[in-house]
Design an enzyme around this catalytic site. Structure first.
Site, mmCIF file in Angstrom:
data_model
loop_
_atom_site.group_PDB
_atom_site.id
_atom_site.type_symbol
_atom_site.label_atom_id
_atom_site.label_comp_id
_atom_site.label_asym_id
_atom_site.label_seq_id
_atom_site.Cartn_x
_atom_site.Cartn_y
_atom_site.Cartn_z
ATOM 1 N N GLU A 1 67.287 129.044 36.186
ATOM 2 C CA GLU A 1 68.147 129.359 37.337
ATOM 3 C C GLU A 1 69.208 130.368 36.890
ATOM 4 O O GLU A 1 69.531 130.463 35.703
ATOM 5 C CB GLU A 1 68.853 128.091 37.830
ATOM 6 C CG GLU A 1 67.932 127.056 38.459
ATOM 7 C CD GLU A 1 67.659 127.302 39.932
ATOM 8 O OE1 GLU A 1 67.958 128.408 40.437
ATOM 9 O OE2 GLU A 1 67.129 126.386 40.576
ATOM 10 N N HIS B 1 70.911 133.664 47.054
ATOM 11 C CA HIS B 1 71.095 133.273 48.460
ATOM 12 C C HIS B 1 71.869 134.334 49.239
ATOM 13 O O HIS B 1 72.616 134.012 50.151
ATOM 14 C CB HIS B 1 71.820 131.910 48.581
ATOM 15 C CG HIS B 1 71.100 130.785 47.906
ATOM 16 N ND1 HIS B 1 71.347 129.454 48.183
ATOM 17 C CD2 HIS B 1 70.117 130.776 46.969
ATOM 18 C CE1 HIS B 1 70.562 128.688 47.436
ATOM 19 N NE2 HIS B 1 69.811 129.461 46.682
ATOM 20 N N GLU C 1 62.278 123.713 45.759
ATOM 21 C CA GLU C 1 63.589 123.391 45.174
ATOM 22 C C GLU C 1 64.708 123.646 46.175
ATOM 23 O O GLU C 1 65.713 122.941 46.188
ATOM 24 C CB GLU C 1 63.809 124.234 43.914
ATOM 25 C CG GLU C 1 65.015 123.806 43.081
ATOM 26 C CD GLU C 1 66.323 124.481 43.465
ATOM 27 O OE1 GLU C 1 67.370 123.993 43.027
ATOM 28 O OE2 GLU C 1 66.312 125.481 44.203
ATOM 29 N N GLU C 2 64.532 124.660 47.011
ATOM 30 C CA GLU C 2 65.615 125.064 47.915
ATOM 31 C C GLU C 2 65.744 124.163 49.146
ATOM 32 O O GLU C 2 66.680 124.312 49.910
ATOM 33 C CB GLU C 2 65.409 126.518 48.375
ATOM 34 C CG GLU C 2 65.395 127.547 47.242
ATOM 35 C CD GLU C 2 66.778 127.790 46.638
ATOM 36 O OE1 GLU C 2 67.737 127.092 47.002
ATOM 37 O OE2 GLU C 2 66.869 128.687 45.781
ATOM 38 N N ASP D 1 59.873 128.811 45.107
ATOM 39 C CA ASP D 1 60.262 129.058 46.496
ATOM 40 C C ASP D 1 61.570 129.845 46.529
ATOM 41 O O ASP D 1 62.282 129.949 45.531
ATOM 42 C CB ASP D 1 60.422 127.732 47.262
ATOM 43 C CG ASP D 1 61.467 126.813 46.642
ATOM 44 O OD1 ASP D 1 61.562 126.770 45.393
ATOM 45 O OD2 ASP D 1 62.204 126.154 47.391
HETATM 46 ZN ZN LIG Z 1 67.326 128.500 42.435
#
Ligand SMILES: [Zn+2]
Length: 392
Positions: free
Chosen positions: A169, A356, A144-145, A82
């Site tokens: 990550e 992000h 996960e987010e 995601d």
């Molecule tokens: Zn991540």
């Protein structure tokens, strides 16, 4: 006859093109199922046994567990499928179209972290089950987010996956074995409103919150003096007072006041214990005021993670990257994989500075080094006799 996966760039293009935003806000939340199905087709084409594990609570969310070889130990290469929601206006190009400019691959999920899963498929392209002495598992998770429901579903099902895990990550290809946890709590004080001209007409929630604020800051000092870990840039657990709202008018006694706090505990600290300590303290602070206080977790919280620096996965990751393993300030699914018996290192090609963000990108010169690194990790943990270690 199963199909071979397409070339690396096409895989990356396809992964970025399939929207898989997850968000606590239902207006933005999408499933990830199409991403795991695509990965599943590619890995099936390479001879992996592919399992799609539905995530309770959403028909469109699922984890992918793809396994090559068999045995008790083995290596898990893990990533989430995601992405965070995106702000269209901030992007120079379409976030769902992989576009290469100035040696950078732009797109939503390039850095954090769908690209990693494409790189994993590329790294295993020529692997054969007969070459493996220990299994190789590719894990692609949901959510996960937002709620970590994918990782939680694995823990819930007590799904054994392997002995060691690498989560891709964004760490700039440097190993990470430590991160803090996160918890966010709402604290609500309830009093009674009344005309401000006579305090006996009501009971001020705001004045109760004033006591609570003082107490929380004193508690923070205590907790920070008892818990110090110099491996972190900020070596103490933090507690941020992030939001407060109370009352409605200067001439009315405040009936309701709400505070939101964020706590980032160090490895070794337990989220439930911290919640328990607060839940004990706060009513005591209000004493005989007659005010009521309640606490609510704003999200279930993420535990801190620590993998011992002597673990083979940390040691091998350090050897292969030439970098000492370190601590980071962001959370991962690592604690959940740890609950499933894995030693976890976070090690991926992106840089957290680009995660992000609008115009998220992955530097193109990270692609081949990542594929090479993954192949070496697989060799060490799944193929070399000397390095293959079994679960205790
Ligand atoms: Zn991540």
């Amino acid at each position: 006859m199963p199909q071979q996966p397409p070339g690396l760039m096409q895989m990356l293009e396809e992964l970025i093109a399939i929207p898989s935003v997850s968000s606590v806000n239902p207006a933005f939340d999408q499933g990830n199922r199409a991403v795991v199905e695509r990965l599943g087709e590619w890995l099936h084409g390479l001879g992996f046994a592919v399992e799609i594990q539905p995530v309770p609570g959403s028909a469109d969310k699922a984890n992918l567990i793809a396994t090559l070889g068999r045995g008790e130990g083995g290596l898990v290469l893990a990533g989430h499928t995601d992405t965070v929601p995106y702000d269209d206006s901030g992007w120079t190009s379409d976030p769902f179209v992989l576009s290469e400019r100035d040696g950078r691959l732009y797109g939503l999920g390039t850095c954090d972290m769908k690209s990693f899963l494409g790189l994993v498929v590329e790294a295993v392209r020529d692997l054969r089950a007969e070459d493996l002495k220990q299994p190789l598992v590719i894990l692609a998770t949901a959510d996960e987010e937002s709620g970590m429901t994918g990782a939680k579903a694995l823990v819930e099902a007590e799904r054994r996956l392997g002995r060691y895990a690498v989560i891709g990550e964004p760490t700039g290809l440097q190993p990470v074995h430590l991160h803090k946890g996160v918890m966010m709590e709402a604290i609500r004080v309830r009093g009674r409103s009344g005309h401000s001209s006579d305090p006996s007409f009501g009971n001020s929630a705001l004045e109760g919150m004033h006591r609570i604020l003082n107490d929380i800051l004193a508690w923070r000092q205590q907790v920070q003096s008892r818990n110090v870990d110099r491996r972190f840039d900020v070596p103490v657990p933090t507690l941020n007072l992030g939001y407060i709202h109370g009352g409605d008018n200067p001439n009315r006694i405040c009936a309701h006041c709400e505070l939101h706090i964020d706590i980032r505990p160090l490895p070794g600290m337990n989220l439930d214990e911290l919640r328990g300590l607060l839940a004990q303290r706060l009513p005591r602070v209000l004493g005989e005021t007659g005010l009521a206080v309640e606490m609510e977790s704003l999200f279930p919280g993420l535990p801190p993670m620590e993998t011992p620096s002597g673990s083979p996965i940390v040691q091998v990751a350090e050897q292969l990257t030439g970098s000492e393993s370190r601590a980071v300030a962001f959370g991962t699914e690592g604690p959940y994989l740890r609950d499933l018996g894995m030693d976890v290192v976070v090690l991926g090609p992106g840089d957290i500075a680009q995660a992000h963000q609008p115009d998220e990108y992955l530097a193109a010169d990270r692609l081949q080094p990542t594929v090479d690194l993954l192949r070496r990790l697989i060799r060490r943990f799944c193929m070399d006799e000397a390095e293959v270690r079994h679960a205790p």
